[in-house]
Enzyme design. Structure first.
Site, PDB file in Angstrom:
ATOM      1  N   ASP A 125       0.819  -1.215   0.000  1.00  0.00           N
ATOM      2  CA  ASP A 125       0.000   0.000   0.000  1.00  0.00           C
ATOM      3  C   ASP A 125       0.852   1.264   0.000  1.00  0.00           C
ATOM      4  O   ASP A 125       2.071   1.215   0.191  1.00  0.00           O
ATOM      5  CB  ASP A 125      -0.940  -0.006   1.213  1.00  0.00           C
ATOM      6  N   ASN A 175      -6.936  -3.026  14.144  1.00  0.00           N
ATOM      7  CA  ASN A 175      -8.345  -3.320  13.858  1.00  0.00           C
ATOM      8  C   ASN A 175      -8.475  -4.492  12.879  1.00  0.00           C
ATOM      9  O   ASN A 175      -9.541  -4.758  12.357  1.00  0.00           O
ATOM     10  CB  ASN A 175      -9.060  -2.069  13.314  1.00  0.00           C
ATOM     11  N   HIS A 195      -6.775  -4.815   9.992  1.00  0.00           N
ATOM     12  CA  HIS A 195      -6.564  -4.554   8.567  1.00  0.00           C
ATOM     13  C   HIS A 195      -5.298  -5.229   8.050  1.00  0.00           C
ATOM     14  O   HIS A 195      -4.339  -5.456   8.784  1.00  0.00           O
ATOM     15  CB  HIS A 195      -6.599  -3.051   8.231  1.00  0.00           C
ATOM     16  N   GLU A 226      -9.397  -1.934   5.227  1.00  0.00           N
ATOM     17  CA  GLU A 226     -10.015  -1.608   6.500  1.00  0.00           C
ATOM     18  C   GLU A 226     -11.274  -2.451   6.731  1.00  0.00           C
ATOM     19  O   GLU A 226     -11.945  -2.842   5.767  1.00  0.00           O
ATOM     20  CB  GLU A 226     -10.387  -0.121   6.517  1.00  0.00           C
TER      21      GLU A 226
HETATM   22  C1  GLP Z   1      -0.130   0.114   8.478  1.00  0.00           C
HETATM   23  C2  GLP Z   1       0.106  -0.675   7.196  1.00  0.00           C
HETATM   24  C3  GLP Z   1      -0.144  -2.151   7.399  1.00  0.00           C
HETATM   25  C4  GLP Z   1       0.583  -2.626   8.637  1.00  0.00           C
HETATM   26  C5  GLP Z   1       0.009  -1.916   9.843  1.00  0.00           C
HETATM   27  C6  GLP Z   1       0.615  -2.347  11.173  1.00  0.00           C
HETATM   28  O1  GLP Z   1      -1.433   0.555   8.624  1.00  0.00           O
HETATM   29  N1  GLP Z   1      -0.699  -0.188   6.125  1.00  0.00           N
HETATM   30  O2  GLP Z   1       0.292  -2.855   6.245  1.00  0.00           O
HETATM   31  O3  GLP Z   1       0.438  -4.019   8.788  1.00  0.00           O
HETATM   32  O4  GLP Z   1       0.259  -0.531   9.669  1.00  0.00           O
HETATM   33  O5  GLP Z   1       1.701  -1.568  11.490  1.00  0.00           O
HETATM   34  P1  GLP Z   1       2.655  -1.799  12.735  1.00  0.00           P
HETATM   35  O6  GLP Z   1       3.575  -2.872  12.338  1.00  0.00           O
HETATM   36  O7  GLP Z   1       3.346  -0.478  12.892  1.00  0.00           O
HETATM   37  O8  GLP Z   1       1.785  -2.147  13.894  1.00  0.00           O
END
Ligand code: GLP
Length: 247
Positions: free
Chosen positions: A67, A136, A138, A143
């Site tokens: 993304d 959440n 995702h 989402e």
């Molecule tokens: C972002 C990314 C996700 C990732 C998530 C968790 O929202 N778009 O791909 O898995 O964060 O991030 P973290 O590893 O900082 O908890």
């Protein structure tokens, strides 16, 4: 679903790196799906270390990031592209032409998402989708909702997701873009194998819901339960709520 738990986040990251390196040794032209976030940073460090030690050649590897923020792209300080350049692309011998990140700055985002799907297809699909999980549930920026988009699409980010990403924007969550482009859940599930890496107590509840709860678009990561080849790599904290549940 194969779930493995390690005593620390560092060990979990090394284990995930070892899985990727094992695949790479067998298949030098591996096609990887890659995540951003805090969680994969130690994993990327481990891959960079292996490369410096002469144990990993990325010259034939192709990568597709999950993304990118709408409005941002290569060179923008808060972009995922810049994150990937810092943590991985500049640290290993990946060819720039083989590293793909959605262009959040593309004028015509519809064209951009179609282009990305075509590129993945032309690469022969994703061999290993490395995934993190949002609090959440995702995956990428898919989402929770009543429905999910199968293919790469534009998405409105939830306030909680924008807050979770504030660190890339000097901790000012209001500066986090309101929209993003994300690989679709179907594109992710089309990967031949998925490695889900989750660490830390903040992920315990959602990991348990995603792995052992009902399969629902309200927890996008729960759809991984339908995939035939998923390896889940956790540290003890992220696995804490799984103890009494069967996986
Ligand atoms: C972002 C990314 C996700 C990732 C998530 C968790 O929202 N778009 O791909 O898995 O964060 O991030 P973290 O590893 O900082 O908890």
């Amino acid at each position: 679903m194969h779930v493995t738990t390690y005593s620390s986040a560092a060990r979990a990251a090394s284990a995930a790196a070892a899985l990727i390196l094992g695949r790479l040794a067998r298949q030098p032209s591996l096609v990887l799906g890659l995540p951003t976030g805090h969680t994969p940073i130690p994993l990327y460090r481990a891959l960079a270390r292996a490369h410096r030690a002469g144990r990993a050649d990325f010259s034939r590897v192709t990568t597709f990031n999950l993304d990118e923020f709408a409005g941002l792209g290569a060179g923008d300080p808060g972009s995922y592209h810049t994150f990937m350049t810092t943590h991985l692309f500049s640290q290993v011998n990946l060819r720039p032409a083989h590293t793909h990140v959605l262009d959040g700055r593309a004028h015509d985002w519809r064209r951009e998402i179609a282009r990305y799907e075509r590129l993945i297809e032309r690469a022969g699909g994703i061999d290993v989708a490395v995934l993190g999980i949002g609090r959440n549930g995702h995956l990428g920026f898919n989402e929770p909702g009543d429905q999910l988009d199968a293919r790469t699409h534009r998405v409105a980010l939830r306030p909680g997701t924008r807050r979770a990403n504030a660190v890339l924007f000097g901790n000012r969550w209001q500066d986090v873009p309101t929209h993003a482009l994300s690989m679709g859940i179907g594109t992710i599930l089309n990967a031949r194998c998925a490695i889900l890496l989750a660490t830390g107590a903040a992920k315990a509840r959602i990991v348990a819901r995603a792995l052992t709860g009902p399969i629902t678009t309200r927890v996008p990561a729960s759809l991984l339960q339908t995939h035939p080849d998923v390896i889940v790599v956790l540290d003890r904290e992220a696995a804490a709520a799984l103890q009494d549940r069967r996986v």
